[in-house]
Write an enzyme that holds these catalytic residues in place. Structure first.
Site, mmCIF file in Angstrom:
data_model
loop_
_atom_site.group_PDB
_atom_site.id
_atom_site.type_symbol
_atom_site.label_atom_id
_atom_site.label_comp_id
_atom_site.label_asym_id
_atom_site.label_seq_id
_atom_site.Cartn_x
_atom_site.Cartn_y
_atom_site.Cartn_z
ATOM 1 N N LEU A 54 -23.100 -6.174 16.204
ATOM 2 C CA LEU A 54 -24.444 -5.871 16.689
ATOM 3 C C LEU A 54 -25.100 -4.781 15.862
ATOM 4 O O LEU A 54 -26.324 -4.686 15.787
ATOM 5 C CB LEU A 54 -24.387 -5.436 18.157
ATOM 6 C CG LEU A 54 -23.927 -6.502 19.158
ATOM 7 C CD1 LEU A 54 -23.789 -5.898 20.541
ATOM 8 C CD2 LEU A 54 -24.897 -7.667 19.183
ATOM 9 N N ALA A 112 -24.053 -1.146 12.960
ATOM 10 C CA ALA A 112 -23.075 -0.234 12.375
ATOM 11 C C ALA A 112 -23.786 1.012 11.902
ATOM 12 O O ALA A 112 -24.954 0.960 11.480
ATOM 13 C CB ALA A 112 -22.336 -0.897 11.214
ATOM 14 N N GLY A 113 -23.110 2.128 11.995
ATOM 15 C CA GLY A 113 -23.658 3.395 11.541
ATOM 16 C C GLY A 113 -22.572 4.243 10.915
ATOM 17 O O GLY A 113 -21.432 3.793 10.724
ATOM 18 N N GLY A 114 -22.930 5.463 10.616
ATOM 19 C CA GLY A 114 -21.966 6.343 9.982
ATOM 20 C C GLY A 114 -20.780 6.652 10.864
ATOM 21 O O GLY A 114 -19.671 6.911 10.376
ATOM 22 N N MET A 115 -20.980 6.612 12.190
ATOM 23 C CA MET A 115 -19.901 6.997 13.095
ATOM 24 C C MET A 115 -19.002 5.833 13.468
ATOM 25 O O MET A 115 -17.805 6.007 13.711
ATOM 26 C CB MET A 115 -20.501 7.613 14.356
ATOM 27 C CG MET A 115 -19.479 8.185 15.320
ATOM 28 S SD MET A 115 -20.302 8.960 16.733
ATOM 29 C CE MET A 115 -18.880 9.364 17.738
ATOM 30 N N GLY A 116 -19.551 4.632 13.527
ATOM 31 C CA GLY A 116 -18.733 3.505 13.940
ATOM 32 C C GLY A 116 -19.492 2.203 13.923
ATOM 33 O O GLY A 116 -20.572 2.092 13.337
ATOM 34 N N VAL A 132 -20.652 -1.305 16.355
ATOM 35 C CA VAL A 132 -20.845 -1.883 17.677
ATOM 36 C C VAL A 132 -20.708 -3.395 17.557
ATOM 37 O O VAL A 132 -21.401 -4.033 16.753
ATOM 38 C CB VAL A 132 -22.224 -1.518 18.266
ATOM 39 C CG1 VAL A 132 -22.368 -2.123 19.663
ATOM 40 C CG2 VAL A 132 -22.400 -0.014 18.323
ATOM 41 N N ASP A 164 -30.996 11.930 22.427
ATOM 42 C CA ASP A 164 -31.385 10.988 21.368
ATOM 43 C C ASP A 164 -32.207 9.840 21.949
ATOM 44 O O ASP A 164 -31.927 8.673 21.693
ATOM 45 C CB ASP A 164 -30.142 10.452 20.654
ATOM 46 C CG ASP A 164 -30.474 9.885 19.262
ATOM 47 O OD1 ASP A 164 -31.548 10.251 18.718
ATOM 48 O OD2 ASP A 164 -29.688 9.098 18.738
ATOM 49 N N LYS A 222 -18.291 -0.468 21.388
ATOM 50 C CA LYS A 222 -18.494 0.523 20.329
ATOM 51 C C LYS A 222 -17.144 1.082 19.896
ATOM 52 O O LYS A 222 -16.375 1.586 20.724
ATOM 53 C CB LYS A 222 -19.390 1.646 20.851
ATOM 54 C CG LYS A 222 -19.672 2.736 19.824
ATOM 55 C CD LYS A 222 -20.647 3.758 20.420
ATOM 56 C CE LYS A 222 -20.981 4.852 19.423
ATOM 57 N NZ LYS A 222 -21.952 5.811 19.981
#
Length: 778
Positions: free
Chosen positions: A21, A23-27, A29, A137, A43
């Site tokens: 679904l 993706a980012g720097g932390m992980g 989804v 956020d 996540k």
């Protein structure tokens, strides 16, 4: 949703992964499904970050914080394992688009929708703050849209208001453009519930206008404006401005609470209806417990307190009056339905058990008992027969949109390919009114095209909008971004002439078609260009309507031209053309007003002395044209008076007053309200954007986008390619609402005769006369 990558595991914590679904720097989804068929957003934090104690602590806090929140506009946590090598968290899956995606694809939301959105998000934040938490956020990407209302997601940086910050004190947590001044200053101890209210104000301004209230640019620039400058709320509906102004106060103590925002956006009748509905639901749940002997809890449809079951028969929150499921504009339920229907194509979970040694995962949230396996053909219908949340053994989809297979397994409801058209506009500079009108016209064109029957349509259109603020440097940057985006096949714009030349050069090098409707520079002759399509006559053509009108409609054998030297090239061109081609084959006299002078009385006297039958003002200043109009009126001149398009501004009408009456203005834009063929466009424009008058160049942008769409359609089954689009558009003829768009087969230039119009000032307002060569004698 994107396909899984080769390195993605097939299972996480007993859930089968179906796709990515985000993706980012932390992980990452994932969309995942339990062995019982429940769809979740799962996540997973990256192992390299999970090794950091602070990151792991934040992830545990997210699970603990979110698991205690069960509000209707929040996504419930169904399971989590913070102690895993790669910690994970599962929440209910919402198939709807994010607010950011919805606004990008379909434009600003109507005021009614913004109010409903704000009231429900404020209600969600009220619960968050009552639990002693701050989200930190709140932004469009963290708000998902469902048929019954929004869902606030991602508590990855939420923390207790009394907790110690887990990050360094000088680290900014939040998203520039939506973070509060106290977040921007990285003052962790000052960040409380008012910070979320500030972010909510930014979100609602964005939803109402399609623009961030503190602009765009580098993160540092946006943060500076957030801390030191006032928000841009010019395009926000005036009824929302006072509340959003309060939400965006620099001082946290001056902002309203989330509860106050909810009350301000919700009518008392709605709140009473909700209280009455809650009482009815309580009674129903009590009756169910007494008669059926089963505890009130998760039903198969998946609400945390059984709410979902009530929605199946009625509205989004158990109502039967239809209020809840009609809060969105018409285009968005269709998008939600597409997302929901796409889930039907997902594979059934493997009948074999998920691999993994030992006992199952440790959970922070007790999972409901698994029901029997659910096949993808089972539909969960919520609200008015449409899906909202996929969880607890159900699959969200429109019941009516179940795809039907043909011989080769293709489905008639399979999604069409999407082609992106860019809009390069000035949305915050001197021409922002025209830029906004073009954005509105383009969005209506996209909506109209995508609503056509699939029998004659092979693709969907998507509009991507970028703002250059009317600055040459930013125009070059915007052009570079469009050129770098390989999904963009053509661009409408730029808005003004100041940024056109720099941008056109970038587009030409990339052979990306650039179609302009309001820039008047004659760039086609200045640049060796194939990709530039100028659909507006340039300033060299502005004299033609004067000559034609004074020859065929109001004959003038003696025409006076007022050469306003303050106008530069515009005046020079008009004087040159009327001297070379006198109207009615008569004579012209030229009367000069120096650039540094505002003495129009002298030339007015000279006009009367020359016994002129008509006057053409050769200038571009509304103020100076008003001085000319008053001087002619006072001198007693009663002949025809004409002027070019730049004069037709509010300043001319106001300053000239009664002296403006009867002036005839040559323009390159039409008034769609006076075009019988544009009646449907005008009605849709007024309804969607809440205006009485369709602004300049809106219908021209509408026509331009559908001209590009026709070019894409004429490529037939050929895969679109920018160079092919350039060649195709040059050969395409499109009959638009305002004018026919076609190009000379020899010169390759736009047939500008189709794009020149006349307006006459009548009772202080412009009255559209029509195309210049079709205007009859008054």
């Amino acid at each position: 949703m994107r396909a899984l990558k080769p390195g993605d595991p097939p299972f996480v914590g007993g859930y089968r992964l179906l796709g990515r679904l985000g993706a980012g720097g932390m992980g990452v989804v994932y969309l995942a499904r339990s062995t019982g068929g429940a769809l979740v957003a799962l996540k997973v934090i990256r192992a390299e970050y999970a090794a950091d104690h602070d990151f792991r602590a934040r992830f545990r806090r997210e699970a603990e914080a979110a698991s205690g929140l069960t509000g209707q506009w929040l996504t419930p946590v169904t399971a989590a394992e913070p102690a895993a090598r790669e910690p994970w968290l599962a929440t209910a899956f919402v198939p709807g688009p994010s607010l950011a995606e919805a606004v990008t694809l379909h434009g600003p939301l109507p005021e009614r929708t913004v109010r409903a959105l704000g009231a429900r998000l404020a209600e969600a934040l009220t619960e968050v703050h009552a639990a002693g938490l701050v989200h930190r956020d709140v932004k469009p990407g963290n708000i998902l849209l469902a048929l019954d209302g929004p869902r606030l997601i991602d508590f990855g940086i939420a923390r207790s208001t009394g907790a110690t910050a887990l990050t360094a004190s000088d680290v900014v947590i939040g998203s520039p453009g939506y973070l509060s001044p106290e977040q921007a200053r990285a003052r962790g101890g000052d960040i409380g519930p008012p910070s979320d209210v500030f972010s909510l104000g930014c979100v609602l301004a964005y939803a109402a206008t399609g623009r961030r209230p503190f602009g765009t640019g580098t993160a540092a620039a946006v943060i500076f404006r957030t801390v030191h400058e006032e928000p841009d709320l010019d395009a926000v509906p005036w009824t929302l401005v006072p509340l959003l102004t309060d939400c965006l106060a620099k001082d946290p103590a001056a902002r309203p609470t989330a509860e106050a925002v909810r009350d301000a956006l919700s009518g008392e009748d709605d709140r009473e209806h909700e209280r009455e509905n809650d009482r009815e639901n309580d009674q129903e749940r009590g009756s169910a417990e007494g008669s059926a002997g089963e505890p009130a809890g998760r039903h198969e449809a998946g609400g945390a307190d059984g709410r979902e079951a009530g929605r199946e028969a009625g509205g989004a929150d158990g109502r039967t009056d239809g209020r809840a499921d009609d809060w969105l504009p018409p285009s968005l339920p269709r998008l939600i339905a597409e997302r929901s229907s796409a889930v039907l194509a997902l594979p059934d979970p493997s009948p074999s058990p998920a691999p993994g040694p030992g006992p199952g995962p440790t959970t922070l949230v007790e999972q409901p008992p698994e029901g029997p396996a659910v096949s993808r053909r089972r539909l969960l219908t919520l609200g008015s027969a449409a899906a909202v949340v996929l969880t607890g053994g159900g699959i969200a989809a429109w019941a009516a949109s179940r795809p039907s297979s043909d011989g080769d397994g293709a489905t008639s409801s399979a999604p069409l390919p999407r082609y992106v058209i860019g809009l390069h506009a000035d949305l915050s500079g001197t021409d922002k009114a025209i830029g906004r009108a073009q954005e509105r016209g383009a969005r209506l064109a996209v909506a109209d095209f995508n609503s056509r029957s699939r029998d004659g349509r092979a693709f969907d259109l998507v509009l991507k909008v970028l703002d250059d603020a009317g600055e040459a440097k930013r125009a070059a940057e915007v052009a570079g971004r469009f050129v770098a985006d390989n999904d963009v096949y053509a661009v409408i714009g730029p808005t003004g002439s100041a940024s056109a030349e720099t941008a056109v050069t970038r587009y030409e090098k990339a052979l990306l078609p650039i179609v302009t409707v309001s820039s008047g520079d004659d760039l086609y002759s200045q640049i060796t260009t194939r990709a530039y399509f100028q659909l507006r006559p340039d300033e060299n053509a502005l004299s033609t309507p004067f000559i034609h009108y004074l020859t065929h409609a109001r004959k003038s054998r003696r025409t006076a031209v007022i050469d306003d030297r303050a106008a530069g090239r515009t005046s020079w061109q008009i004087v040159k053309d009327l001297a070379a081609f006198p109207p009615s084959e008569g004579t012209t006299t030229t009367h000069v007003v120096p650039a540094g002078s505002e003495d129009f009385d002298t030339v007015a006297a000279a006009v009367l002395a020359a016994d002129a039958e008509a006057v053409v003002y050769g200038g571009s200043s509304p103020h100076r044209a008003a001085l000319c109009a008053r001087a002619l009126e006072e001198a007693g001149f009663r002949g025809t008076r004409m002027a070019p398009e730049p004069v037709l501004q509010a300043a001319f009408l106001t300053e000239a007053g009664p002296a403006a009456e009867g002036w005839v203005i040559s323009t390159t834009y039409a008034d769609p309200a006076e075009l019988p063929t544009a009646a449907r466009f005008v009605a849709a424009y007024r309804k969607r954007f809440g205006v009485r008058t369709v602004e300049r160049f809106a219908v021209e942008a509408y026509d331009a986008l559908l001209f590009v769409a026709q070019g894409l359609s004429e490529l037939s089954s050929v895969e679109p390619e920018r160079g092919a689009m350039v060649r195709r558009l040059r050969a395409t003829a499109y009959k638009g609402l305002a004018k026919t768009i076609e190009f000379d087969p020899v010169t390759k230039e736009f047939r500008w005769v189709n794009g020149l119009f006349l307006h006459r000032i009548r009772n202080g307002t412009p009255d559209f006369l029509g195309r210049y060569d079709r205007v009859k004698e008054a």
